[in-house]
Design a protein around this motif. Structure first.
Motif, short mmCIF file in Angstrom:
data_model
loop_
_atom_site.label_atom_id
_atom_site.label_comp_id
_atom_site.label_asym_id
_atom_site.label_seq_id
_atom_site.Cartn_x
_atom_site.Cartn_y
_atom_site.Cartn_z
N ASN A 117 85.08 -35.48 -7.00
CA ASN A 117 84.21 -34.47 -7.60
C ASN A 117 82.79 -34.53 -7.07
OD1 ASN A 117 83.43 -36.87 -8.71
ND2 ASN A 117 83.44 -36.19 -10.85
N GLU A 118 82.58 -35.24 -5.95
CA GLU A 118 81.24 -35.31 -5.37
C GLU A 118 80.97 -34.04 -4.58
OE1 GLU A 118 80.62 -38.79 -3.06
OE2 GLU A 118 80.59 -40.13 -4.78
N GLU A 119 80.67 -32.97 -5.28
CA GLU A 119 80.39 -31.68 -4.65
C GLU A 119 79.10 -31.11 -5.25
OE1 GLU A 119 81.66 -30.12 -2.25
OE2 GLU A 119 83.67 -30.93 -1.93
N ASN A 120 78.28 -30.53 -4.43
CA ASN A 120 77.10 -29.82 -4.91
C ASN A 120 76.77 -28.72 -3.91
OD1 ASN A 120 75.55 -31.02 -2.75
ND2 ASN A 120 75.48 -32.89 -3.97
N THR A 121 75.78 -27.92 -4.26
CA THR A 121 75.44 -26.77 -3.41
C THR A 121 75.03 -27.19 -2.02
OG1 THR A 121 74.70 -25.56 -5.37
CG2 THR A 121 73.98 -24.74 -3.22
N GLU A 122 74.19 -28.23 -1.93
CA GLU A 122 73.74 -28.69 -0.62
C GLU A 122 74.91 -29.20 0.21
OE1 GLU A 122 70.70 -31.56 -1.11
OE2 GLU A 122 69.22 -30.14 -1.90
N GLN A 123 75.81 -29.92 -0.43
CA GLN A 123 76.95 -30.45 0.30
C GLN A 123 77.87 -29.34 0.77
OE1 GLN A 123 77.28 -33.78 1.16
NE2 GLN A 123 78.75 -32.84 2.55
N LYS A 124 78.03 -28.30 -0.06
CA LYS A 124 78.88 -27.18 0.35
C LYS A 124 78.30 -26.48 1.57
CE LYS A 124 81.01 -26.21 -4.14
NZ LYS A 124 81.17 -25.23 -5.24
N GLU A 125 76.97 -26.38 1.62
CA GLU A 125 76.34 -25.78 2.78
C GLU A 125 76.55 -26.66 4.01
OE1 GLU A 125 74.15 -23.40 5.39
OE2 GLU A 125 75.19 -23.01 3.50
N ALA A 126 76.45 -27.97 3.81
CA ALA A 126 76.70 -28.89 4.92
C ALA A 126 78.15 -28.77 5.37
CB ALA A 126 76.40 -30.32 4.49
N ASP A 127 79.06 -28.59 4.41
CA ASP A 127 80.47 -28.41 4.75
C ASP A 127 80.67 -27.16 5.61
OD1 ASP A 127 80.95 -30.63 3.27
OD2 ASP A 127 81.93 -29.60 1.60
N ARG A 128 79.93 -26.09 5.26
CA ARG A 128 80.07 -24.85 6.01
C ARG A 128 79.63 -25.04 7.46
NH1 ARG A 128 77.41 -21.12 8.20
NH2 ARG A 128 75.41 -22.04 7.64
N VAL A 129 78.50 -25.74 7.63
CA VAL A 129 78.00 -26.00 8.98
C VAL A 129 78.99 -26.85 9.76
CG1 VAL A 129 76.16 -27.11 10.30
CG2 VAL A 129 75.60 -25.77 8.27
N LEU A 130 79.52 -27.86 9.10
CA LEU A 130 80.48 -28.73 9.78
C LEU A 130 81.79 -28.01 10.05
CD1 LEU A 130 79.76 -32.03 7.88
CD2 LEU A 130 79.56 -31.68 10.34
N CYS A 131 82.09 -27.03 9.23
CA CYS A 131 83.28 -26.22 9.46
C CYS A 131 83.16 -25.49 10.80
CB CYS A 131 83.46 -25.22 8.32
SG CYS A 131 84.93 -24.18 8.45
N ALA A 132 81.98 -24.94 11.05
CA ALA A 132 81.73 -24.27 12.32
C ALA A 132 81.82 -25.26 13.47
CB ALA A 132 80.36 -23.59 12.30
N ALA A 133 81.26 -26.46 13.26
CA ALA A 133 81.32 -27.49 14.30
C ALA A 133 82.76 -27.90 14.57
CB ALA A 133 80.49 -28.70 13.88
N SER A 134 83.57 -27.92 13.52
CA SER A 134 84.97 -28.26 13.68
C SER A 134 85.68 -27.23 14.55
CB SER A 134 85.65 -28.36 12.32
OG SER A 134 87.02 -28.68 12.45
N ALA A 135 85.29 -25.96 14.39
CA ALA A 135 85.88 -24.91 15.20
C ALA A 135 85.54 -25.11 16.67
CB ALA A 135 85.40 -23.54 14.72
N VAL A 136 84.32 -25.59 16.94
CA VAL A 136 83.94 -25.90 18.32
C VAL A 136 84.81 -27.03 18.85
CG1 VAL A 136 82.08 -26.73 19.82
CG2 VAL A 136 81.57 -25.12 17.98
N HIS A 137 85.07 -28.01 17.99
CA HIS A 137 85.94 -29.12 18.38
C HIS A 137 87.34 -28.60 18.73
CE1 HIS A 137 88.23 -32.74 18.44
NE2 HIS A 137 88.73 -32.59 17.23
N GLN A 138 87.86 -27.67 17.92
CA GLN A 138 89.16 -27.09 18.20
C GLN A 138 89.14 -26.33 19.53
OE1 GLN A 138 91.11 -25.07 14.80
NE2 GLN A 138 89.51 -25.97 13.54
N ALA A 139 88.02 -25.64 19.77
CA ALA A 139 87.89 -24.92 21.04
C ALA A 139 87.90 -25.90 22.21
CB ALA A 139 86.59 -24.10 21.04
N ASP A 140 87.27 -27.05 22.01
CA ASP A 140 87.25 -28.09 23.04
C ASP A 140 88.67 -28.52 23.38
OD1 ASP A 140 86.58 -30.11 24.75
OD2 ASP A 140 85.68 -31.42 23.25
N GLN A 141 89.48 -28.75 22.34
CA GLN A 141 90.86 -29.17 22.57
C GLN A 141 91.67 -28.08 23.28
OE1 GLN A 141 91.86 -32.38 21.77
NE2 GLN A 141 89.67 -32.53 21.38
#
Length: 221
Positions: A117-141
């Protein structure tokens, strides 16, 4: 002591994990199962890495290590709450002080497992940014797979060994430039705004790279 139960089990993932998104995937698993999570980042000078690599029985190209140095993302303890249990070691050689820091980090992480349950607004925004970074990682693969297949196709068409080497270098440069442009541009951002899952493969983004790969290969066959 007699009758004492087994000690804690540590899973050590020894890899470059050069994108934060790669490490975040491990953190998400820890959160899912309420496990402890910590990371140790070895910040070694580039020249030291190159020197050590040359001493290996099977060294990788200097260009590969230099490129990795430009891509690697250091843990950001201030910005990312999920990276709070991180240790950045800047010494080129291990010392007894490093050992003490590592033991302290492990103890702290064990005492503070990640809660679901460690979720908050700031963390969700960080998750969104990392989600985009993860897509770059998938593109790399995906880029790696395309290059691997292109090299196989070129070999099948009897491209000379000397030209195969040049082809590999050109394709790897193309991949590096493509991924950097992807990280800096808006194509990926627009795509992520229309997707709900980080795991969706950025197929539409890769199609342009696939065409560029084909154009390069056609120069050699």
């Amino acid at each position: 002591a007699a009758g004492a139960g087994p000690g804690p089990l540590f899973l050590i993932l020894d890899d470059n994990f050069y994108y934060q998104s790669m490490r975040y995937e491990v953190y998400q698993l820890a959160r899912k199962y309420s496990l402890s999570f910590c990371q140790i980042f070895l910040e070694c000078p580039l020249e030291c890495c190159l020197q050590r690599n040359r001493l290996r029985s099977h060294p990788v190209p200097d260009q590969t290590i230099s490129l990795m140095a430009t891509k690697i993302e250091i843990p950001d303890l201030q910005k990312n709450t999920w990276e709070q249990h991180s240790l950045i070691l800047k010494n080129s050689d291990c010392t007894s002080e490093n050992d003490e820091q590592i033991i302290s980090l492990l103890a702290t992480a064990l005492e503070n497992p990640v809660q679901q349950n460690e979720e908050n607004t700031e963390q969700k925004e960080a998750d969104r940014v990392l989600c985009a970074a993860s897509a770059v990682h998938q593109a790399d693969q995906s880029c790696r797979r395309l290059i691997s297949q292109a090299m196989k196709d070129a070999k099948g068409q009897n491209v000379l060994p000397s030209e195969m080497k040049s082809l590999a270098e050109e394709l790897n440069r193309l991949k590096a430039e493509f991924l950097e442009g992807l990280r800096q541009g808006n194509n990926l951002k627009n795509q992520m705004n229309t997707q709900n899952q980080c795991s969706d493969s950025p197929t539409s983004v890769i199609s342009s790279f696939q065409q560029e790969v084909a154009n390069v290969v056609n120069k050699y066959v």
